[in-house]
Design a protein around this motif. Structure first.
Motif, PDB file in Angstrom:
ATOM      1  N   VAL A  83     -11.105-134.225 -54.024  1.00  0.00           N
ATOM      2  CA  VAL A  83      -9.705-133.991 -54.311  1.00  0.00           C
ATOM      3  C   VAL A  83      -8.898-135.609 -53.225  1.00  0.00           C
ATOM      4  N   SER A  84      -7.599-136.019 -53.015  1.00  0.00           N
ATOM      5  CA  SER A  84      -7.523-137.715 -51.835  1.00  0.00           C
ATOM      6  C   SER A  84      -6.729-136.679 -51.197  1.00  0.00           C
ATOM      7  N   VAL A  85      -7.931-136.809 -49.866  1.00  0.00           N
ATOM      8  CA  VAL A  85      -6.183-135.762 -49.309  1.00  0.00           C
ATOM      9  C   VAL A  85      -5.240-137.603 -48.186  1.00  0.00           C
ATOM     10  N   GLN A  86      -3.845-137.431 -49.135  1.00  0.00           N
ATOM     11  CA  GLN A  86      -2.936-138.154 -48.197  1.00  0.00           C
ATOM     12  C   GLN A  86      -2.826-137.339 -46.928  1.00  0.00           C
ATOM     13  N   VAL A  87      -2.728-139.081 -45.922  1.00  0.00           N
ATOM     14  CA  VAL A  87      -1.857-139.084 -44.732  1.00  0.00           C
ATOM     15  C   VAL A  87      -0.214-138.613 -45.219  1.00  0.00           C
ATOM     16  N   PRO A  88      -0.199-137.373 -43.967  1.00  0.00           N
ATOM     17  CA  PRO A  88       2.074-136.956 -44.687  1.00  0.00           C
ATOM     18  C   PRO A  88       2.280-138.241 -43.907  1.00  0.00           C
ATOM     19  N   PRO A  89       3.829-137.997 -44.736  1.00  0.00           N
ATOM     20  CA  PRO A  89       4.110-139.466 -43.721  1.00  0.00           C
ATOM     21  C   PRO A  89       4.898-139.095 -42.362  1.00  0.00           C
ATOM     22  N   PRO A  90       4.777-140.323 -41.404  1.00  0.00           N
ATOM     23  CA  PRO A  90       5.497-139.392 -40.037  1.00  0.00           C
ATOM     24  C   PRO A  90       6.579-138.946 -40.290  1.00  0.00           C
ATOM     25  N   ASN A 288      -8.244-139.506 -42.694  1.00  0.00           N
ATOM     26  CA  ASN A 288      -7.059-140.364 -43.276  1.00  0.00           C
ATOM     27  C   ASN A 288      -6.551-140.310 -41.509  1.00  0.00           C
ATOM     28  N   ARG A 289      -6.593-138.829 -41.185  1.00  0.00           N
ATOM     29  CA  ARG A 289      -5.951-138.934 -40.125  1.00  0.00           C
ATOM     30  C   ARG A 289      -6.682-139.551 -39.265  1.00  0.00           C
TER      31      ARG A 289
END
Length: 314
Positions: A83-90, A288-289
């Protein structure tokens, strides 16, 4: 009933306790990773007896071993889904990060950057002829403890360098508003590590619950490291917009012997082995994180705000 025996196995950066069947063949029935506390069961029929042997050894000799976790060799896990892990928006309250100028980029710092500046300032107090003589003889001028500390940070910095090839991020000499600095800030899948280098050539080091003794003299290394890590965790969590786990580490260089008499909240390691110890912790951050934390942590402005309150949010 089959008799079981234990055998300790060590190589640089690794320590394992094997529980084997007695006899010439001595087949393994279980083994303990002393760095992580994971017990791998090779022979389920002997699990209970093997765990008894492990705990008996830990009570007598393995006080430094983390809490035990049992893993059975036959356990199969379903293949992980890609899965593509996306960094949640700040979060909305994350402070505004100004554009980074070249002089603000802490990733340019070399190991020992803070102490190096102190040594150079001290050298200016000597006359020109003395400085030239020292340069010709390749000797550094200045306080011996400062020079020793600088060498320790450079040694640990060199040992951390290989982690970069595995996607880790490393910063050196991170300046703080107090005028002090954090020797090394290491960012990887297990989280963030604030690493404090200590150079004690030929010393005997003992680590307790609350104190580190060097040749029987106590030092508040543990308390200072915990304080440094807790402040760093608050700072990076605020600026990243998500919880950032930070682990305090003391990397001791040059010691003749390091004895872990307790299991404090701070990781105390031989500085020469640090690149193999840190990756042994379980991963908690996505790539990403890791990149997001590095983007924040490399900016000098972020660290200048440590301890301040009431900043204007975006």
């Amino acid at each position: 009933m089959t008799e079981l025996v234990v055998k300790l196995w060590r190589v640089p950066g690794k320590e394992r306790l094997y529980v084997n069947k007695a006899g010439a063949r001595g087949d393994s029935v279980a083994w303990l990773d002393c760095k992580t506390g994971v017990v791998t069961i090779d022979s389920p029929d002997f699990e209970a007896s093997a765990l008894d042997k492990v705990e008996e050894w830990c009570r007598s000799f393995g006080s430094h071993v983390p809490s035990r976790t049992v893993r059975r060799r036959e356990e199969k896990r379903p293949p992980a889904k890609k899965v593509s892990v996306q960094v949640p928006p700040p979060r909305a309250e994350v402070p505004f990060l100004p554009p980074m100028r070249e002089e603000d980029d802490l990733s340019r710092n070399l190991p020992g950057a803070g102490l190096e500046s102190l040594v150079r300032e001290g050298e200016e107090r000597y006359g020109l002829l003395v400085r030239l003589a020292a340069k010709v003889s390749r000797q550094r001028l200045g306080d011996s403890s400062t020079l020793r500390g600088l060498e320790g940070e450079q040694i640990v910095g060199a040992r951390l360098e290989p982690l970069k090839a595995a996607g880790w991020r490393v910063l050196h000499g991170v300046p703080l508003p107090s005028g002090s600095d954090i020797d090394h800030v290491v960012i990887g899948p297990p989280g963030v590590f604030t690493v404090n280098s200590k150079h004690h050539q030929g010393a005997t080091v003992w680590v307790g619950d609350k104190v580190v003794k060097v040749n029987r003299n106590g030092f508040p290394y543990l308390e200072n490291s915990e304080f440094e890590a807790s402040r760093t965790a608050r700072l990076l969590t605020e600026w990243c917009g998500f919880d950032v786990p930070v682990h305090p580490v003391i990397a001791i260089v040059g010691a003749q012997k390091i004895t872990l008499g307790a299991d404090p909240g701070v990781t105390v390691v031989d500085g020469e082995q640090i690149a193999s110890v840190l990756p042994a912790r379980p991963a908690v951050l996505s790539p990403n994180r890791v990149d997001r934390i590095f983007t924040i942590a490399r900016h000098r402005h972020v660290w200048s705000q440590m301890g301040k309150r009431g900043r204007k949010a975006r």
